[in-house]
Design a protein around this motif. Structure first.
Motif: not given
Ligand SMILES: Cc1cc2nc3c(=O)[nH]c(=O)nc-3n(C[C@H](O)[C@H](O)[C@H](O)COP(=O)(O)OP(=O)(O)OC[C@H]3O[C@@H](n4cnc5c(N)ncnc54)[C@H](O)[C@@H]3O)c2cc1C
Length: 376
Positions: A41-46, A94-96, A265-267
């Motif tokens: 997964k695209i993330c630094g994982g910190g 590791k995010r995954e 929630v989250g992003d």
């Molecule tokens: C390059 C990068 C580096 C980062 N490094 C860090 C770090 O080091 N430390 C840190 O704290 N944060 C980091 N972040 C931020 C962190 O990755 C995000 O804040 C975090 O992933 C948010 O989690 P989430 O569950 O809200 O979203 P996500 O992890 O994006 O999960 C969203 C999920 O929804 C699913 N989805 C999307 N659309 C649909 C749909 N239409 N129907 C059904 N499912 C769907 C996706 O497949 C995914 O599984 C980084 C982000 C990026 C881009």
């Protein structure tokens, strides 16, 4: 079709956390995830170790490295190091692995999962949410949690989230060896990325390399140019990194995170830190708080979802309001910011304390204001 309590759109960090907490209180929950889970997964994982507070099980088994030193640099020179105290560690995962571990916990607690469920329509009719996938499958629920990340269309559809969404341009990738990055050391480089920073995080025998630019929605990242300048200093050739770019939604003002029977929630909720791109802690925090409010709401306490927006504002948004101000000043004048900010004797420690969750931007800002008032 049976009516479930909560449908959660997205099985990332925020969605799985929400699902675990709801399922462990015997609520009928289903995660709707568009992908079959991806290998990387695209993330630094910190991640701050403070996230442990929101789980009854130990997260340490999936932590790849516990960071004890944070190193800052300006164009690979002028380096400063901050030691993290044992009481405020910073983890690299590791995010995954994190996401699949949290998913397993949710499934073991009774949550259901539908994969390849690409949500294309969300509608409410007579107090029931109808959620439709691209392939025509449908789920009906009493409540819906929007956890589908930075590209989520649903906040705008339901008039939730910030008035104007803001995005950072980011890149992250991995190198399958360690280079010369020190043991238990995370590196932050502030001089090579316009309006942002680059990082190197250790993952046992691998290193995560990334970068982000924060001020302009349309800023593009000259990834290869930056890698060419940054990687040799870490003992790598730029061709070694395999990575991806992504637009990351960042915090952009206090806003409503809930409607009647719907929570962001989250992003998807635009919670990510606009200065350091910390999105995991707010993703897990929002999952925990959303579940807490939903449990009361499902049991009949109708005003409980507003409490979620309020709690996230107090526990996260107030700090991010200062993070946004700091980001706007620091990334506009980064050289001055580095010299006067990061190189202040106490600054590296403070940044490390922010990353570890021990201090908020609000705490830091209050200290600075107090110091200025005292000096005058
Ligand atoms: C390059 C990068 C580096 C980062 N490094 C860090 C770090 O080091 N430390 C840190 O704290 N944060 C980091 N972040 C931020 C962190 O990755 C995000 O804040 C975090 O992933 C948010 O989690 P989430 O569950 O809200 O979203 P996500 O992890 O994006 O999960 C969203 C999920 O929804 C699913 N989805 C999307 N659309 C649909 C749909 N239409 N129907 C059904 N499912 C769907 C996706 O497949 C995914 O599984 C980084 C982000 C990026 C881009």
């Amino acid at each position: 079709m049976t009516l479930i309590d909560v449908a959660i759109i997205g099985g990332g960090a925020s969605g799985t956390t929400t699902a675990f907490h709801l399922a462990s209180k015997s609520k009928k929950v289903c995660i709707l995830e568009k992908n079959i889970f991806s290998p990387e997964k695209i993330c630094g994982g910190g991640m701050s170790a403070a996230v442990q507070n929101w789980f009854p099980f130990k997260l340490l088994p999936i932590v790849h490295e516990v960071i004890t030193n944070v190193e800052f640099s300006w164009c690979n020179t002028d380096k400063v190091v901050a030691e993290l105290s044992g009481s405020s560690p910073f983890w690299i995962v590791k995010r995954e692995k994190l996401d699949s571990f949290l998913l397993d916990q949710a499934l073991n607690s009774g949550c259901n999962l539908l994969t390849t469920f690409n949500v294309v329509d969300v509608k409410k009719k007579s107090n029931v949410w109808h959620i439709t996938a691209l392939d025509g499958r449908q789920i009906e629920s009493r409540a819906v949690v929007i956890a589908d990340g930075s590209q989520s269309p649903w906040p705008k559809t339901f008039n939730l989230g910030p008035n104007q969404q803001k995005f950072a341009s980011t890149f992250s990738g991995r190198i399958k060896r360690r280079g010369n990055l020190g043991n238990e050391t995370a590196r932050f480089e502030f001089g090579l990325v316009k309006n942002g920073f680059a990082w190197a995080f250790p993952l046992n025998n691998e290193v995560n390399i990334g970068m982000g630019t924060f001020l302009d929605n349309n800023n593009s990242l000259p990834v290869n140019e930056i890698l060419k300048s940054f990687l040799p200093d870490l003992g790598f050739d730029p061709s070694e990194v395999i990575g991806h770019e992504k637009k990351l939604r960042i915090w952009n003002g206090h806003c409503k995170l809930n409607g009647e029977g719907i929570l962001l929630v989250g992003d998807a909720a635009s919670l990510c830190d606009p200065f350091l791109a910390e999105g995991l802690r707010p993703a897990l925090m929002s999952g925990f708080e959303a579940a807490k409010s939903l449990i009361y709401w499902l049991d009949g306490e109708v005003n409980c979802l507003d409490a979620y927006t309020k709690t996230m504002q107090i526990n996260w948004g107030n700090s991010m309001a200062w993070g946004k101000r700091i980001s706007q000043v620091f990334y506009r004048f980064p050289k001055v910011g580095y010299q006067l900010g990061v190189k202040r004797p106490t600054a590296p420690k403070r940044i490390a304390q922010i990353l570890s969750g021990e201090m908020s931007y609000e705490d830091i800002a209050k200290r600075v204001i107090k110091r200025l008032l005292f000096q005058n």
